[in-house]
Design a protein around this motif. Structure first.
Motif, PDB file in Angstrom:
ATOM      1  N   ASN A 113       2.300 -16.040   2.511  1.00  0.00           N
ATOM      2  CA  ASN A 113       1.250 -15.092   3.227  1.00  0.00           C
ATOM      3  C   ASN A 113       0.698 -14.117   2.453  1.00  0.00           C
ATOM      4  OD1 ASN A 113       0.027 -13.862   5.355  1.00  0.00           O
ATOM      5  ND2 ASN A 113       1.743 -13.367   6.610  1.00  0.00           N
ATOM      6  N   THR A 114      -0.208 -14.112   2.132  1.00  0.00           N
ATOM      7  CA  THR A 114      -1.124 -13.137   1.347  1.00  0.00           C
ATOM      8  C   THR A 114      -2.119 -12.662   2.405  1.00  0.00           C
ATOM      9  OG1 THR A 114      -2.622 -14.775   0.412  1.00  0.00           O
ATOM     10  CG2 THR A 114      -0.954 -13.820  -1.014  1.00  0.00           C
ATOM     11  N   HIS A 115      -2.037 -13.063   3.975  1.00  0.00           N
ATOM     12  CA  HIS A 115      -2.912 -12.638   4.963  1.00  0.00           C
ATOM     13  C   HIS A 115      -2.457 -11.248   5.369  1.00  0.00           C
ATOM     14  CE1 HIS A 115      -5.092 -13.155   8.848  1.00  0.00           C
ATOM     15  NE2 HIS A 115      -3.857 -12.673   9.336  1.00  0.00           N
ATOM     16  N   ASN A 116      -1.440 -10.930   5.357  1.00  0.00           N
ATOM     17  CA  ASN A 116      -0.874  -9.550   5.852  1.00  0.00           C
ATOM     18  C   ASN A 116      -0.421  -8.701   4.523  1.00  0.00           C
ATOM     19  OD1 ASN A 116       0.580 -11.613   7.897  1.00  0.00           O
ATOM     20  ND2 ASN A 116      -0.106  -9.860   8.898  1.00  0.00           N
ATOM     21  N   THR A 117      -0.186  -7.400   4.637  1.00  0.00           N
ATOM     22  CA  THR A 117       0.294  -6.710   3.484  1.00  0.00           C
ATOM     23  C   THR A 117       1.742  -6.169   4.122  1.00  0.00           C
ATOM     24  OG1 THR A 117      -0.595  -4.629   4.848  1.00  0.00           O
ATOM     25  CG2 THR A 117      -1.831  -5.563   3.221  1.00  0.00           C
ATOM     26  N   TYR A 118       2.683  -5.542   3.380  1.00  0.00           N
ATOM     27  CA  TYR A 118       3.773  -5.337   3.629  1.00  0.00           C
ATOM     28  C   TYR A 118       4.379  -3.894   3.128  1.00  0.00           C
ATOM     29  CZ  TYR A 118       3.521 -10.520   3.771  1.00  0.00           C
ATOM     30  OH  TYR A 118       3.212 -11.406   4.060  1.00  0.00           O
ATOM     31  N   LEU A 119       5.395  -3.484   3.771  1.00  0.00           N
ATOM     32  CA  LEU A 119       6.050  -2.297   3.318  1.00  0.00           C
ATOM     33  C   LEU A 119       6.709  -1.791   2.253  1.00  0.00           C
ATOM     34  CD1 LEU A 119       6.417   0.504   4.977  1.00  0.00           C
ATOM     35  CD2 LEU A 119       8.609  -0.214   5.599  1.00  0.00           C
ATOM     36  N   ILE A 120       7.499  -2.849   1.732  1.00  0.00           N
ATOM     37  CA  ILE A 120       8.179  -2.588   0.474  1.00  0.00           C
ATOM     38  C   ILE A 120       8.583  -3.884  -0.318  1.00  0.00           C
ATOM     39  CG2 ILE A 120      10.231  -2.822   1.688  1.00  0.00           C
ATOM     40  CD1 ILE A 120      11.506  -0.615   0.137  1.00  0.00           C
ATOM     41  N   GLY A 121       8.544  -3.719  -1.639  1.00  0.00           N
ATOM     42  CA  GLY A 121       8.920  -5.050  -2.251  1.00  0.00           C
ATOM     43  C   GLY A 121       8.954  -4.972  -3.821  1.00  0.00           C
ATOM     44  N   LEU A 122       9.406  -5.980  -4.386  1.00  0.00           N
ATOM     45  CA  LEU A 122       9.887  -5.913  -5.963  1.00  0.00           C
ATOM     46  C   LEU A 122      10.738  -5.125  -6.160  1.00  0.00           C
ATOM     47  CD1 LEU A 122       6.032  -6.563  -7.307  1.00  0.00           C
ATOM     48  CD2 LEU A 122       7.671  -8.301  -6.774  1.00  0.00           C
ATOM     49  N   ASP A 123      10.772  -3.969  -5.842  1.00  0.00           N
ATOM     50  CA  ASP A 123      11.944  -3.069  -6.378  1.00  0.00           C
ATOM     51  C   ASP A 123      12.022  -1.911  -5.463  1.00  0.00           C
ATOM     52  OD1 ASP A 123      13.141  -0.774  -7.716  1.00  0.00           O
ATOM     53  OD2 ASP A 123      12.920  -1.778  -9.606  1.00  0.00           O
ATOM     54  N   PRO A 124      13.148  -1.627  -4.732  1.00  0.00           N
ATOM     55  CA  PRO A 124      13.140  -0.529  -3.668  1.00  0.00           C
ATOM     56  C   PRO A 124      12.447   0.979  -4.471  1.00  0.00           C
ATOM     57  CG  PRO A 124      15.246  -1.133  -4.232  1.00  0.00           C
ATOM     58  CD  PRO A 124      14.414  -2.060  -4.923  1.00  0.00           C
ATOM     59  N   PRO A 145       0.755  -1.101  -0.004  1.00  0.00           N
ATOM     60  CA  PRO A 145      -0.061  -0.030  -0.009  1.00  0.00           C
ATOM     61  C   PRO A 145       0.848   1.355  -0.142  1.00  0.00           C
ATOM     62  CG  PRO A 145      -0.144  -1.093   2.245  1.00  0.00           C
ATOM     63  CD  PRO A 145       0.555  -2.140   1.154  1.00  0.00           C
ATOM     64  N   LEU A 146       2.076   1.362   0.483  1.00  0.00           N
ATOM     65  CA  LEU A 146       2.691   2.486   0.686  1.00  0.00           C
ATOM     66  C   LEU A 146       4.136   2.502  -0.576  1.00  0.00           C
ATOM     67  CD1 LEU A 146       3.636   2.907   4.448  1.00  0.00           C
ATOM     68  CD2 LEU A 146       1.831   3.979   2.920  1.00  0.00           C
TER      69      LEU A 146
END
Length: 513
Positions: free
Chosen positions: A427-438, A82-83
Motif C-alpha cells: 500500500n503506497t496509497h497511505n503514508t506511515y509514521l516510522i519505518g526502515l530504522d527506528p 514524513p516524520l
C-alpha cells in the motif's frame, strides 16, 4: 567447402584467442566460470525457494521501490515517511544502484522477482570470490570457492535476503582481486560505484588501507596509491551524487548513533552481536577455516606473503566487526575462507609437486571430504532459518482495506517500526509514521519518538488525542501482539475499530484534539 570451414574455424579460434588476450580469461576459464555460477545459483535457489515467504521484511521495501523507479522515475518522490529523516525533502536512496540492479526483477510477480534477485546477486558474490582465487592461482580454487557455501549457515541466510550485502561482498572481493593484481587506478572507479550502491562504502577504503598495511608488513614497502585512489573515488561518489548534500547528512546520522550510542538508541537486532554460543553454532566452519590458516602458516617453510597477510588482517577486521554486530556475518566467513586458501596454498603446491599420485591427490581429497558435511550442515541450517520467515501475505488484507477506505496520503500510526516494508509493499496509497530504522524517527524528533514508544507499549491512556494531534495520524494499525496498546485502544472512545483479521487491527482516529 573445406577451405571455407577451415577459414571459419580459424576465425572463431582467432576471435577466442583475441578475447583471451584482451580479457586475460581463457575459454576454459570462461566455461569453468559458467559451471561455478550454475552451481552457486542452484545451491542458493534450493535455500531460497524452500519457502514461498521472504526471509525478511526489508526485501519487500527494496523490490517495491525498484518497481517505482521503473514505473515512475529513477528518483521517485518519497512521501511515505514524513516524520523521519527520510521525509520527502531530505530523502536519500542510500541503496540507489542496488535498486537499479533490482529493476530487471520487477517485471512480473514482485515477490518471485525479489527472491530470484537474492539468488543471482549471492551467486555473483561467490563468483567474484572464485575469480579472485583463480587470478591468484590458488591450487584447487574451485573447491575453495565452493567452500564458501559451507562456511556458515548464518552467512547463507544473510545472502538469501534481498538486500545489498551480497553485491557489497562482490565489490569487496573484486577490490581485493584488483589490489593484488596492482590495478590500483581501478579502485577509484570502484569507490565511486560503491558509494552509489550501498551505504557501507567506508568498508572499501578500509580494505585498501589493510592491503597497504599488508604490503608494508610483507615487503617493507609503503605504497599509498591503493588507499589514495580508493578514497578519491569514494569522495567523488559522495559529491557527484544525485542526492548531494542530503547523502552526506544521512551518512552521518545513520552511522554515528549505531557506532557510539548503541545503548541509548533503539536499533534493529542485526546491530547487536551474537553470543559466543550462537556464533559457535552458526559459523563453526568459518572459525575452523580461520584457525586452520594459522596452522598452515606454521607448516609452510615460506614466509607469509602480502596477499596472505592482507587476507588475515581482513578476516580479523571483519571478525572484530562481527563480534560487535551480527550484520557483519556476511563478511567474516568468506574472508576467513580466503585467508585459509592463501595460507594453505604453498603447502598444497608442495604436495602437488610430489611424484606419488596419492600424495598429489591427497589435498583435493581432504578438502572435498571436509566440504561435504560443511555444505550439508550450512545448507540445512539456512533452510531451517528461512522457513521460519513471516508469511509473505502478512498485513496484505489490512493494507488493502486502508487503500480502499482511506483518503490518499492519510497517515497510519503503526505500533511496530519494522512493519513498514510490508505495508509499503502492499500500500503506497497511505503514508506511515516510522519505518526502515527506528532511529530515523528518533533523529528527526526525539520527543516524538519517545511518545511513540510510550503509546505503542500501552503506557498512555486514551491515546487517540496524541495520535491524532501530535502525530497527525488518522488511522492506527497494530498487530495482535501489542495487547497493552489494544487494551487502551478499546477503552478509548476516540479510536474506532474499523478492520480486524487474525493478523492486525485497524482503528480510525475520531478525536484529533
Amino acid at each position: 567447402m573445406e577451405m571455407q570451414k577451415k577459414h571459419e574455424t580459424g576465425s572463431v579460434m582467432g576471435f577466442l584467442s583475441g578475447l583471451q588476450a584482451k580479457s586475460g580469461v581463457s575459454v576454459r576459464g570462461l566455461m569453468l566460470g559458467v559451471v561455478m555460477l550454475s552451481v552457486f545459483i542452484a545451491f542458493m535457489a534450493t535455500i531460497q525457494f524452500s519457502t514461498p515467504n521472504m526471509p525478511d521484511n526489508d526485501g519487500l521495501y527494496h523490490i517495491k521501490l525498484a518497481y517505482l523507479m521503473r514505473t515512475e522515475s529513477l528518483k521517485p518522490a518519497f512521501p511515505w515517511l514524513p516524520l523521519t529523516i527520510l521525509n520527502a525533502r531530505e530523502f536519500y536512496d542510500h541503496h540507489f544502484l542496488f535498486h537499479v540492479a533490482l529493476i530487471p526483477f520487477t517485471f512480473g510477480d514482485l515477490v518471485q522477482g525479489a527472491k530470484w534477485a537474492s539468488v543471482i546477486f549471492a551467486a555473483l558474490a561467490y563468483l567474484a570470490i572464485w575469480r579472485l582465487l583463480e587470478s591468484q592461482k590458488i591450487p584447487l580454487a574451485p573447491l575453495w570457492a565452493v567452500g564458501v557455501l559451507g562456511v556458515s549457515e548464518a552467512f547463507l541466510y544473510r545472502m538469501s535476503i534481498t538486500r545489498a550485502q551480497s553485491l557489497s561482498l562482490a565489490v569487496l572481493a573484486l577490490s581485493l582481486n584488483w589490489l593484488l593484481a596492482g590495478k590500483h587506478k581501478r579502485m577509484a572507479a570502484l569507490g565511486f560505484v560503491y558509494v552509489w550502491l550501498y551505504n557501507a562504502f567506508p568498508l572499501l577504503p578500509a580494505v585498501a588501507a589493510v592491503y597497504t598495511l599488508a604490503v608494508w608488513i610483507g615487503e617493507r614497502r609503503l605504497d599509498l596509491r591503493p588507499f589514495v585512489y580508493t578514497s578519491l573515488g569514494v569522495a567523488a561518489g559522495l559529491i557527484i551524487n544525485p542526492y548531494f548534500p542530503a547523502n552526506i547528512v544521512f551518512a552521518y546520522q545513520h552511522f554515528v548513533p549505531k557506532l557510539f550510542e548503541t545503548t541509548a538508541v533503539s536499533v534493529g537486532n542485526e546491530w547487536y552481536p551474537y553470543t559466543t554460543a550462537q556464533l559457535l553454532n552458526n559459523s563453526p566452519t568459518a572459525l575452523l577455516a580461520f584457525l586452520s590458516g594459522g596452522l598452515a602458516l606454521g607448516l609452510s617453510s615460506r614466509r607469509a606473503d602480502a596477499r596472505t597477510i592482507a587476507a588475515f588482517l581482513l578476516a580479523v577486521l571483519f571478525g572484530f566487526m562481527l563480534f560487535q554486530s551480527r550484520r557483519f556475518v556476511e563478511y567474516f566467513p568468506p574472508f576467513a575462507l580466503l585467508f585459509a586458501a592463501f595460507a594453505w596454498a604453498p603447502v598444497i603446491q608442495a604436495a602437488l609437486a610430489e611424484k606419488k599420485w596419492f600424495r598429489r591427490e591427497l589435498p583435493a581429497l581432504i578438502l572435498a571430504v571436509a566440504l561435504i558435511p560443511a555444505l550439508w550442515v550450512s545448507h540445512q541450517g539456512a533452510q531451517d532459518s528461512i522457513q521460519t520467515s513471516k508469511p509473505v501475505g502478512l498485513y496484505s488484507e489490512a493494507s488493502r482495506w486502508l487503500q480502499t477506505n482511506t483518503p490518499a496520503g492519510s497517515r497510519v500510526f503503526q505500533t511496530d517500526w519494522d512493519d513498514f516494508p510490508r505495508l509499503f509493499f502492499y500500500n503506497t496509497h497511505n503514508t506511515y509514521l516510522i519505518g526502515l530504522d527506528p532511529t530515523y524517527l528518533q533523529l528527526y524528533d526525539t520527543a516524538l519518538y519517545d511518545e511513540w514508544v510510550q503509546i505503542s507499549d500501552g503506557d498512555v491512556a486514551a491515546p487517540s488525542r496524541r495520535i491524532g494531534g501530535i502525530f497527525g495520524s488518522e488511522y492506527v494499525l497494530t498487530d495482535l501482539k501489542h495487547k497493552a496498546f489494544i487494551q487502551e485502544a478499546e477503552k478509548d472512545p476516540g479510536l474506532q475499530e474499523v478492520f480486524r483479521d487474525d493478523e492486525a487491527i485497524v482503528y480510525k482516529v475520531v478525536i484529533k484534539q
